[in-house]
Design a protein around this motif. Structure first.
Motif, PDB file in Angstrom:
ATOM      1  N   ASN A  22      -0.892 -15.830  -5.902  1.00  0.00           N
ATOM      2  CA  ASN A  22      -0.679 -16.856  -4.504  1.00  0.00           C
ATOM      3  C   ASN A  22      -1.080 -16.096  -3.448  1.00  0.00           C
ATOM      4  O   ASN A  22      -0.394 -16.162  -2.476  1.00  0.00           O
ATOM      5  N   ALA A  23      -2.277 -15.714  -3.281  1.00  0.00           N
ATOM      6  CA  ALA A  23      -2.719 -14.899  -2.419  1.00  0.00           C
ATOM      7  C   ALA A  23      -4.419 -15.285  -2.204  1.00  0.00           C
ATOM      8  O   ALA A  23      -4.920 -15.446  -3.304  1.00  0.00           O
ATOM      9  N   ILE A  24      -4.946 -14.781  -1.202  1.00  0.00           N
ATOM     10  CA  ILE A  24      -6.481 -14.859  -1.107  1.00  0.00           C
ATOM     11  C   ILE A  24      -7.192 -13.928  -2.039  1.00  0.00           C
ATOM     12  O   ILE A  24      -8.323 -14.160  -2.715  1.00  0.00           O
ATOM     13  N   THR A  25      -6.386 -12.706  -2.637  1.00  0.00           N
ATOM     14  CA  THR A  25      -6.905 -12.004  -3.648  1.00  0.00           C
ATOM     15  C   THR A  25      -7.072 -12.668  -5.131  1.00  0.00           C
ATOM     16  O   THR A  25      -7.742 -11.863  -6.055  1.00  0.00           O
ATOM     17  N   ASP A  26      -6.603 -13.985  -5.091  1.00  0.00           N
ATOM     18  CA  ASP A  26      -6.789 -14.563  -6.646  1.00  0.00           C
ATOM     19  C   ASP A  26      -8.244 -15.130  -6.651  1.00  0.00           C
ATOM     20  O   ASP A  26      -8.725 -15.459  -7.688  1.00  0.00           O
ATOM     21  N   VAL A  27      -9.064 -14.973  -5.745  1.00  0.00           N
ATOM     22  CA  VAL A  27     -10.603 -15.120  -5.603  1.00  0.00           C
ATOM     23  C   VAL A  27     -11.174 -13.977  -6.217  1.00  0.00           C
ATOM     24  O   VAL A  27     -10.888 -12.754  -5.675  1.00  0.00           O
ATOM     25  N   ALA A  28     -11.777 -13.893  -7.474  1.00  0.00           N
ATOM     26  CA  ALA A  28     -12.185 -12.629  -8.088  1.00  0.00           C
ATOM     27  C   ALA A  28     -12.831 -11.718  -7.025  1.00  0.00           C
ATOM     28  O   ALA A  28     -13.827 -12.308  -6.407  1.00  0.00           O
ATOM     29  N   GLY A  29     -12.741 -10.530  -6.857  1.00  0.00           N
ATOM     30  CA  GLY A  29     -13.375  -9.656  -6.103  1.00  0.00           C
ATOM     31  C   GLY A  29     -13.202  -9.333  -4.661  1.00  0.00           C
ATOM     32  O   GLY A  29     -13.639  -8.452  -4.047  1.00  0.00           O
ATOM     33  N   VAL A  30     -12.232 -10.356  -4.168  1.00  0.00           N
ATOM     34  CA  VAL A  30     -11.865 -10.119  -2.834  1.00  0.00           C
ATOM     35  C   VAL A  30     -10.586  -9.142  -2.767  1.00  0.00           C
ATOM     36  O   VAL A  30      -9.669  -8.967  -3.640  1.00  0.00           O
ATOM     37  N   LEU A  31     -10.845  -8.320  -1.792  1.00  0.00           N
ATOM     38  CA  LEU A  31      -9.987  -7.169  -1.369  1.00  0.00           C
ATOM     39  C   LEU A  31      -9.214  -7.195  -0.178  1.00  0.00           C
ATOM     40  O   LEU A  31     -10.076  -7.651   0.797  1.00  0.00           O
ATOM     41  N   VAL A  32      -8.149  -6.811   0.018  1.00  0.00           N
ATOM     42  CA  VAL A  32      -7.501  -6.735   1.469  1.00  0.00           C
ATOM     43  C   VAL A  32      -6.617  -5.579   1.603  1.00  0.00           C
ATOM     44  O   VAL A  32      -5.887  -4.776   0.554  1.00  0.00           O
ATOM     45  N   GLY A  33      -6.930  -4.961   2.915  1.00  0.00           N
ATOM     46  CA  GLY A  33      -6.185  -3.848   3.290  1.00  0.00           C
ATOM     47  C   GLY A  33      -5.658  -3.732   4.642  1.00  0.00           C
ATOM     48  O   GLY A  33      -6.000  -4.718   5.518  1.00  0.00           O
ATOM     49  N   TYR A  34      -4.819  -2.865   4.792  1.00  0.00           N
ATOM     50  CA  TYR A  34      -4.185  -2.697   6.243  1.00  0.00           C
ATOM     51  C   TYR A  34      -3.980  -1.388   6.864  1.00  0.00           C
ATOM     52  O   TYR A  34      -3.822  -0.419   6.038  1.00  0.00           O
ATOM     53  N   SER A  35      -3.946  -1.602   8.163  1.00  0.00           N
ATOM     54  CA  SER A  35      -3.348  -0.311   8.888  1.00  0.00           C
ATOM     55  C   SER A  35      -2.406  -0.851   9.935  1.00  0.00           C
ATOM     56  O   SER A  35      -2.489  -1.774  10.597  1.00  0.00           O
ATOM     57  N   THR A  36      -1.090  -0.368   9.747  1.00  0.00           N
ATOM     58  CA  THR A  36      -0.038  -0.797  10.782  1.00  0.00           C
ATOM     59  C   THR A  36       0.441   0.164  11.423  1.00  0.00           C
ATOM     60  O   THR A  36       0.772   1.357  10.930  1.00  0.00           O
ATOM     61  N   LEU A  37       0.667  -0.115  12.816  1.00  0.00           N
ATOM     62  CA  LEU A  37       1.284   0.961  13.634  1.00  0.00           C
ATOM     63  C   LEU A  37       2.473   0.420  14.283  1.00  0.00           C
ATOM     64  O   LEU A  37       2.600  -0.545  14.950  1.00  0.00           O
ATOM     65  N   ASN A  38       3.444   1.209  14.169  1.00  0.00           N
ATOM     66  CA  ASN A  38       4.755   0.811  14.839  1.00  0.00           C
ATOM     67  C   ASN A  38       5.502   2.338  15.709  1.00  0.00           C
ATOM     68  O   ASN A  38       5.594   3.307  14.696  1.00  0.00           O
ATOM     69  N   ARG A  39       5.409   2.184  16.916  1.00  0.00           N
ATOM     70  CA  ARG A  39       5.631   3.511  17.427  1.00  0.00           C
ATOM     71  C   ARG A  39       6.324   3.115  18.773  1.00  0.00           C
ATOM     72  O   ARG A  39       6.129   2.144  19.257  1.00  0.00           O
ATOM     73  N   ASP A  40       7.221   4.197  19.240  1.00  0.00           N
ATOM     74  CA  ASP A  40       7.835   4.154  20.561  1.00  0.00           C
ATOM     75  C   ASP A  40       7.509   4.865  21.594  1.00  0.00           C
ATOM     76  O   ASP A  40       7.541   4.481  23.022  1.00  0.00           O
ATOM     77  N   THR A  41       6.516   5.980  21.512  1.00  0.00           N
ATOM     78  CA  THR A  41       5.856   6.750  22.556  1.00  0.00           C
ATOM     79  C   THR A  41       4.471   7.180  21.918  1.00  0.00           C
ATOM     80  O   THR A  41       4.202   7.126  20.706  1.00  0.00           O
ATOM     81  N   GLY A 173      -2.890  -6.605  11.226  1.00  0.00           N
ATOM     82  CA  GLY A 173      -3.240  -7.247  12.487  1.00  0.00           C
ATOM     83  C   GLY A 173      -1.701  -8.009  12.995  1.00  0.00           C
ATOM     84  O   GLY A 173      -1.833  -8.448  14.099  1.00  0.00           O
ATOM     85  N   GLY A 174      -1.187  -8.696  12.053  1.00  0.00           N
ATOM     86  CA  GLY A 174      -0.215  -9.396  12.328  1.00  0.00           C
ATOM     87  C   GLY A 174       1.023  -8.794  12.760  1.00  0.00           C
ATOM     88  O   GLY A 174       2.113  -9.417  13.055  1.00  0.00           O
ATOM     89  N   THR A 175       0.974  -7.372  12.637  1.00  0.00           N
ATOM     90  CA  THR A 175       2.320  -6.855  13.016  1.00  0.00           C
ATOM     91  C   THR A 175       3.176  -7.214  14.191  1.00  0.00           C
ATOM     92  O   THR A 175       4.301  -7.308  14.117  1.00  0.00           O
ATOM     93  N   GLY A 176       2.420  -7.504  15.314  1.00  0.00           N
ATOM     94  CA  GLY A 176       3.263  -7.896  16.558  1.00  0.00           C
ATOM     95  C   GLY A 176       3.076  -9.240  17.014  1.00  0.00           C
ATOM     96  O   GLY A 176       3.408  -9.383  18.120  1.00  0.00           O
ATOM     97  N   MET A 177       2.826 -10.066  16.184  1.00  0.00           N
ATOM     98  CA  MET A 177       2.429 -11.415  16.629  1.00  0.00           C
ATOM     99  C   MET A 177       3.797 -12.372  16.467  1.00  0.00           C
ATOM    100  O   MET A 177       4.961 -12.125  15.707  1.00  0.00           O
ATOM    101  N   VAL A 178       3.706 -13.607  17.032  1.00  0.00           N
ATOM    102  CA  VAL A 178       5.095 -14.371  17.173  1.00  0.00           C
ATOM    103  C   VAL A 178       4.392 -15.761  16.977  1.00  0.00           C
ATOM    104  O   VAL A 178       3.283 -16.345  17.480  1.00  0.00           O
ATOM    105  N   CYS A 179       5.082 -16.538  15.896  1.00  0.00           N
ATOM    106  CA  CYS A 179       4.759 -17.774  15.452  1.00  0.00           C
ATOM    107  C   CYS A 179       5.827 -18.705  15.686  1.00  0.00           C
ATOM    108  O   CYS A 179       7.007 -18.612  15.088  1.00  0.00           O
TER     109      CYS A 179
END
Length: 363
Positions: A22-41, A173-179
């Motif tokens: 139940n994800a975009i990766t159900d389309v064969a060959g599609v790959l998804v990766g993330y980099s997530t940053l959470n910091r205070d200083t 990219g969705g780390t700090g988003m509001v919906c």
């Protein structure tokens, strides 16, 4: 109640079946990766990068693609060339508004490093990289002015891309988003058509007024108002953006990809999005069915007959709606820049509201 995906709560949108994950990766060959940053200083940063590979050999083997801007208060680079040529030839990335340039440069550098050939014939076309990088604005929760996203983060997202189940909510990219004035972020879903084609959606949600939110047709946002769940400060409740990336294994030409991309609007509308004046609602769709190597002087391609497109339109609308809900249901409460808090939608209270409207879970 623990965070959960829509279907784990018994909320089934639409009637088409999902793919395995139940994800975009159900389309064969599609790959998804993330980099997530959470910091205070040294500055408060809750941000990141999402990378979507249409296929692992994308630098050598392009895909047909099309784009649509429902409301254009936002950025997605490379769209002029997609409109002109109809191809995507690099990974697609999503980040925050001020980091588009940094991430775009990183994709170019990555492409240069990984697509060089030892020898080039004079007859081969000159390769100029015009990658797709899209954005939504996370400045309510993250100190966006501090420019926290780096090339290294983009490289991390690109190199970590994988198939299978993928994370949702406060990631990439969705780390700090509001919906809809709740915590938003990254969401995904997929649908399989009666002819066996898969359509997968990945969204980055950062849009919408609280009172417009609908879940499975129930006006949840009206009853979970700011008196029930506080809203983070924002200049306008209906401001913000959504980026939608649609993938399919159906054989589509660029104009058909563009038509498919437009249907993301239907899924957005079902969840409560209206394409507000200060919202960037920008969509991209690509097809993995044809293999398009740039060193070939001619291609033989397959395409779907126009009368078969309606099934894909329906799949796109259903997948986008569910991906939006998954982005909300997976996201966790986050306190960030200037002490602002984006609260996660309370799933137990939401289900109570839905039952009051005579909704019953599909489990």
């Amino acid at each position: 109640m623990n965070r959960a995906r829509s279907r784990e709560l018994g909320i089934i949108t639409g009637t088409l079946p999902t793919g395995r994950w139940n994800a975009i990766t159900d389309v064969a060959g599609v790959l998804v990766g993330y980099s997530t940053l959470n910091r205070d200083t040294p500055s408060i940063a809750h941000t990141g990068v999402t990378a979507i590979w249409p296929r692992s050999a994308i630098y050598r083997d392009s895909v047909f693609a099309g784009v649509h801007s429902f409301n254009g208060y936002g950025e997605m680079t490379g769209t002029l060339w997609i409109d002109e040529q109809g191809l995507v030839s690099a990974p697609i990335c999503i980040t925050n508004t001020y980091s588009v340039g940094t991430v775009r440069d990183a994709v170019c550098e990555h492409a240069i490093t990984h697509s060089k050939s030892a020898e080039r014939s004079l007859e081969q076309p000159l390769v100029v990289h015009l990658p797709v990088v899209a954005e939504t604005w996370d400045g309510f929760i993250s100190d966006i002015d501090s420019m926290p996203v780096t090339k290294a983060m983009a490289f991390e997202a690109l190199s970590s891309a994988a198939s299978g189940p993928i994370a949702e909510g406060n990631v990439g990219g969705g780390t700090g988003m509001v919906c809809h004035e709740f915590k938003g972020g990254t969401g995904t879903a997929s649908r399989v058509t009666p002819r066996g084609y898969t359509v997968g959606a990945l969204v980055q949600t950062n849009y919408g007024a609280r009172e417009l939110l609908c879940v499975g047709g129930v006006p949840v946002g009206r009853e979970l108002g700011v008196d029930v769940v506080p809203s983070p400060e924002r200049a306008a409740a209906d401001s913000g953006s959504i980026i939608v990336v649609l993938a399919t294994d159906a054989p589509l030409l660029p104009i058909q990809c563009q038509r498919l991309a437009k249907r993301a609007t239907v899924g957005l509308a079902k969840a409560g999005g209206i394409g507000a004046n200060s919202s960037g609602d920008i969509y991209l769709a690509f097809s993995t069915a044809n293999h398009l190597t740039l060193d070939q002087p001619a291609w033989t391609v397959e395409t779907l007959a126009p009368f078969c497109m309606s099934q894909l339109f329906r799949a796109a609308a259903e997948a986008v709606e569910e991906a939006i809900l998954n982005s909300l249901f997976a996201a966790e409460t986050m306190t960030g820049f200037q002490g602002r808090t984006a609260h996660a939608i309370p799933l137990d209270q939401m289900l109570s509201v839905m039952r009051k409207h005579r909704w019953t879970p599909s489990i």
